[in-house]
Design a protein around this motif. Structure first.
Motif, PDB file in Angstrom:
ATOM      1  N   GLU A 124     -17.477  -1.938  -5.776  1.00  0.00           N
ATOM      2  CA  GLU A 124     -16.243  -1.978  -4.991  1.00  0.00           C
ATOM      3  C   GLU A 124     -16.086  -0.644  -4.307  1.00  0.00           C
ATOM      4  O   GLU A 124     -16.457   0.397  -4.862  1.00  0.00           O
ATOM      5  CB  GLU A 124     -15.038  -2.227  -5.908  1.00  0.00           C
ATOM      6  N   SER A 125     -15.542  -0.667  -3.101  1.00  0.00           N
ATOM      7  CA  SER A 125     -15.270   0.574  -2.392  1.00  0.00           C
ATOM      8  C   SER A 125     -14.329   0.250  -1.231  1.00  0.00           C
ATOM      9  O   SER A 125     -14.514  -0.781  -0.587  1.00  0.00           O
ATOM     10  CB  SER A 125     -16.567   1.185  -1.859  1.00  0.00           C
ATOM     11  N   PRO A 126     -13.352   1.067  -0.974  1.00  0.00           N
ATOM     12  CA  PRO A 126     -12.943   2.244  -1.726  1.00  0.00           C
ATOM     13  C   PRO A 126     -12.210   1.850  -3.011  1.00  0.00           C
ATOM     14  O   PRO A 126     -11.828   0.695  -3.189  1.00  0.00           O
ATOM     15  CB  PRO A 126     -12.018   2.972  -0.752  1.00  0.00           C
TER      16      PRO A 126
END
Length: 187
Positions: A124-126
């Motif tokens: 996951e990002s951000p």
């Protein structure tokens, strides 16, 4: 210690990490016990040409996400630990909150309570502060947070090279011999 390892696959993008991990372990003497979330089944269909049966055939034993009475849900079933590859923020958050509503989160909880290695390939990002706090909680409980971050010092020539390096790092955490990546020799 038995040569058994639990592999979880959640619905985050990057299902290739779980697939490659299973492919490599299939060529070893490790017994793999697989649990796949319902969301991961959707990701499998979206990101690969594989059928669910193709995925489960890579494991020594596969369990339904709803099979909360499976042997991997018990601490008396000895394993070297568990990897969730990839691990969604949803699954990570359930584990951090000690919610064991399905076999994936229950098996992870068992790994923690039995002081076995639990490695989460967070995808996951951000990340916001709640995600980071959950990660800190998990590390404090003994889990290892190991996001699949590309290493460019290896001069990768393909996506496979990048995937192999990340999976090799996971195998290194369990001292499982592999030929996916080489040990850094220094400059």
């Amino acid at each position: 210690m038995s040569k058994r390892i639990v592999i979880g696959i959640s619905g985050a993008s990057g299902i290739i990490y779980g697939i490659r991990l299973l492919e490599v372990l299939k060529e070893t003497d490790y017994e793999t016990h697989l649990v796949v979330s319902n969301s991961a089944k959707l990701t499998l269909a979206h990101e690969t040409p594989l059928r669910f049966e193709d995925l489960t055939s890579l494991a020594s034993k596969a369990y339904s996400i709803d099979e909360v009475g499976a042997k991997i849900a018990s601490g008396s079933f000895k394993t070297i630990g568990m990897v969730i590859a990839p691990c969604s923020v949803n699954t990570m958050s359930e584990i951090a909150s000690c919610i064991t509503s399905n076999l994936l989160s229950r098996a992870a909880d068992v790994a923690i309570k039995e002081k076995r290695r639990l490695v989460l390939m967070i995808r996951e990002s951000p990340l916001h502060l709640g995600h980071l706090r959950n990660m800190v909680s998990l590390v404090e409980m003994g889990a290892v947070i190991a996001p699949p971050v590309p290493a460019f010092y290896t001069l990768p020539k393909s996506i496979d090279d990048i995937v192999n390096h990340s999976v090799g790092k996971i195998l290194d955490l369990f001292d499982i011999k592999h030929s996916l990546s080489n040990e850094w020799q220094g400059l």
